[in-house]
Write a protein that holds these residues in place. Structure first.
Motif, mmCIF file in Angstrom:
data_model
loop_
_atom_site.group_PDB
_atom_site.id
_atom_site.type_symbol
_atom_site.label_atom_id
_atom_site.label_comp_id
_atom_site.label_asym_id
_atom_site.label_seq_id
_atom_site.Cartn_x
_atom_site.Cartn_y
_atom_site.Cartn_z
ATOM 1 N N UNK A 21 0.830 -1.205 0.000
ATOM 2 C CA UNK A 21 0.000 0.000 0.000
ATOM 3 C C UNK A 21 0.868 1.261 0.000
ATOM 4 N N UNK A 38 -6.543 3.770 6.904
ATOM 5 C CA UNK A 38 -5.265 3.189 7.346
ATOM 6 C C UNK A 38 -5.411 2.431 8.651
ATOM 7 N N UNK A 41 -6.610 -0.934 7.878
ATOM 8 C CA UNK A 41 -5.494 -1.708 7.299
ATOM 9 C C UNK A 41 -4.404 -1.993 8.330
ATOM 10 N N UNK A 42 -4.183 -1.075 9.270
ATOM 11 C CA UNK A 42 -3.268 -1.380 10.383
ATOM 12 C C UNK A 42 -3.694 -2.683 11.048
ATOM 13 N N UNK A 45 -3.188 -5.711 8.941
ATOM 14 C CA UNK A 45 -1.761 -6.067 8.825
ATOM 15 C C UNK A 45 -1.274 -6.938 9.975
ATOM 16 N N UNK A 46 -2.109 -7.116 10.999
ATOM 17 C CA UNK A 46 -1.745 -8.061 12.065
ATOM 18 C C UNK A 46 -1.870 -9.503 11.566
ATOM 19 N N UNK A 47 -2.569 -9.690 10.442
ATOM 20 C CA UNK A 47 -2.785 -11.038 9.906
ATOM 21 C C UNK A 47 -2.226 -11.241 8.497
ATOM 22 N N UNK A 48 -2.020 -10.160 7.761
ATOM 23 C CA UNK A 48 -1.426 -10.252 6.417
ATOM 24 C C UNK A 48 -0.115 -9.455 6.410
ATOM 25 N N UNK A 49 0.873 -9.880 5.634
ATOM 26 C CA UNK A 49 2.161 -9.163 5.603
ATOM 27 C C UNK A 49 2.087 -7.914 4.726
ATOM 28 N N UNK A 50 1.266 -6.967 5.150
ATOM 29 C CA UNK A 50 1.085 -5.737 4.382
ATOM 30 C C UNK A 50 2.249 -4.779 4.626
ATOM 31 N N UNK A 51 2.503 -3.936 3.622
ATOM 32 C CA UNK A 51 3.451 -2.843 3.814
ATOM 33 C C UNK A 51 2.774 -1.530 3.436
ATOM 34 N N UNK A 52 3.242 -0.453 4.061
ATOM 35 C CA UNK A 52 2.697 0.875 3.765
ATOM 36 C C UNK A 52 3.833 1.856 3.532
ATOM 37 N N UNK A 54 4.228 5.942 3.129
ATOM 38 C CA UNK A 54 3.558 7.238 3.259
ATOM 39 C C UNK A 54 4.338 8.229 2.388
ATOM 40 N N UNK B 30 -3.622 3.263 18.916
ATOM 41 C CA UNK B 30 -4.513 2.919 17.795
ATOM 42 C C UNK B 30 -4.845 4.194 17.033
ATOM 43 N N UNK B 64 2.312 4.011 15.241
ATOM 44 C CA UNK B 64 1.151 3.196 15.600
ATOM 45 C C UNK B 64 1.482 1.708 15.670
ATOM 46 N N UNK B 71 3.344 -7.215 17.495
ATOM 47 C CA UNK B 71 2.604 -7.209 16.231
ATOM 48 C C UNK B 71 3.024 -8.326 15.295
ATOM 49 N N UNK B 72 2.626 -8.189 14.031
ATOM 50 C CA UNK B 72 2.975 -9.161 12.988
ATOM 51 C C UNK B 72 4.346 -8.787 12.437
ATOM 52 N N UNK B 74 5.959 -9.906 10.117
ATOM 53 C CA UNK B 74 6.084 -9.977 8.654
ATOM 54 C C UNK B 74 5.468 -8.743 7.965
ATOM 55 N N UNK B 75 4.788 -7.919 8.733
ATOM 56 C CA UNK B 75 4.182 -6.712 8.160
ATOM 57 C C UNK B 75 5.066 -5.498 8.429
ATOM 58 N N UNK B 76 4.892 -4.481 7.608
ATOM 59 C CA UNK B 76 5.582 -3.209 7.825
ATOM 60 C C UNK B 76 4.559 -2.111 7.541
ATOM 61 N N UNK B 77 3.641 -1.937 8.463
ATOM 62 C CA UNK B 77 2.472 -1.106 8.216
ATOM 63 C C UNK B 77 2.165 -0.267 9.446
ATOM 64 N N UNK B 78 2.394 1.023 9.346
ATOM 65 C CA UNK B 78 2.085 1.915 10.464
ATOM 66 C C UNK B 78 2.250 3.348 10.034
ATOM 67 N N UNK B 79 1.840 4.254 10.912
ATOM 68 C CA UNK B 79 2.002 5.678 10.661
ATOM 69 C C UNK B 79 2.699 6.286 11.862
#
Lengths: 231, 231
Positions: A21, A38, A41-42, A45-52, A54, B30, B64, B71-72, B74-79
């Protein structure tokens, strides 16, 4: 360590879903336009390896305050978010999120964002806009001849900036091809859950909206604000 | 320049209303807990000379993302948000907003926030909590013997951290004295509009929620999530 949340068995497998993302920010973006989607999606992302990523014109922190003399000069109220990449250095992304805000009203404030959208659009799988974020996507020229919606209070003034779009006055959100556009501010929550339902599974969207204790509107035609603002 | 929004004539005069806001942040807050209320107030600040201090243990930007291994991985998702003041240097404020989040689960991650709440509480006019933000206020000892609510999915585990509070399982929000506490995440929008209605006027709250295109819950007893999570 046990995961913080567990998704239903119907959740789509990781190799079938968008994972990368990007979110655009510029001075005077509307906070909830960005942080509604977001935060959903935050949690996903605890369950999918999402990236963000900004994304902004520079790496300088970006404020929600309306820029210049646009806002209330007697107030000092805003929040500042840190970009991870500039538009010039943005990594590949699957889904671009474009928030609106009063900053859209100043052309030079959003010129770099519009140029980036025009450039990156052919490489994206999806675009999700909230509020007047769709105006930026329209100004990038990629909504011409397609249906989209935007903020209802600003609808008449804002849609005039790109009349080649089939602007839909009465809709919580609109999907045309790979561009998902929503109405004002909190509509970003409803569109992201609709998008999540389509991409990751309906039970996934329900699980995440329950965790956020958000009673989402599932009907894209629900829109009392169109009438409230005389559309 | 014309103001971006106009409030109804029934809006309370500026000398009668709280003007100085503070919001606490810590790693793993959050996002929507914070930005729901703050975006409503961002919009209100176009008409009232409000100020906001974003308060943290240090001036380092605060993410966040759930801290440590919570957390997960494998994810890289936050602000990441930029504080304006440390707890040690916080200016006088009228209303303190305390968001929740997974970061509440790690005592050393929130110890400074709890200590600040305990210290500043006697000087505040109001406290508004969202989600597990009430757990921090409870741990500061200022909710003992008073009624409050919190996140419903985490209710049992979290309220056990301070059993001296009269925890209310079935409520969108609760007001006891000058402490306003809400249920999980998006309940922060409903409580801030209820607070805005009480402080600035009902028509003001309706005007701002319409601008945010948010259909707010006006009944503090509305809470389908209590049952969903077995309370």
């Amino acid at each position: 360590m046990a995961p913080l949340i567990s998704l239903p068995a119907s959740a789509k497998p990781v190799n079938d879903v968008p994972l990368r993302y990007g979110a655009i920010v510029y001075p005077g973006f509307q906070a909830l336009d960005l942080f509604g989607p977001l935060d959903a999606l935050n949690t996903l992302s605890l369950s999918y390896p999402l990236s963000l990523s900004v994304l902004a014109e520079s790496l300088e922190p970006v404020s929600t305050k309306p820029p210049g003399t646009l806002g209330n000069q007697e107030a000092d109220f805003g929040q500042t978010i840190v970009p991870t990449h500039t538009f010039a250095d943005a990594p590949p992304i699957d889904v671009l999120i474009v928030p609106g805000g009063f900053g859209v009203r100043i052309p030079e404030n959003v010129a770099a964002a519009i140029a980036y959208i025009a450039k990156v659009y052919p490489t994206l799988r999806y675009v999700v806009t909230v509020c007047t974020g769709s105006i930026l996507v329209a100004q990038a020229g990629v909504l011409d001849g397609r249906a989209a919606t935007t903020n209802k209070r600003s609808f008449v003034n804002m849609t005039a900036l790109r009349s080649q779009v089939n602007w839909v006055p009465h809709a919580r959100w609109v999907v045309d091809g790979n561009i998902w556009s929503s109405s004002g501010v909190s509509a970003g929550l409803d569109i992201i859950f609709a998008f999540m339902s389509e991409m990751y599974g309906e039970e996934v969207a329900d699980t995440i909206s329950d965790i956020l204790e958000y009673e989402r509107h599932k009907d894209a035609a629900w829109d009392p604000y169109a009438e409230k603002y005389g559309l």
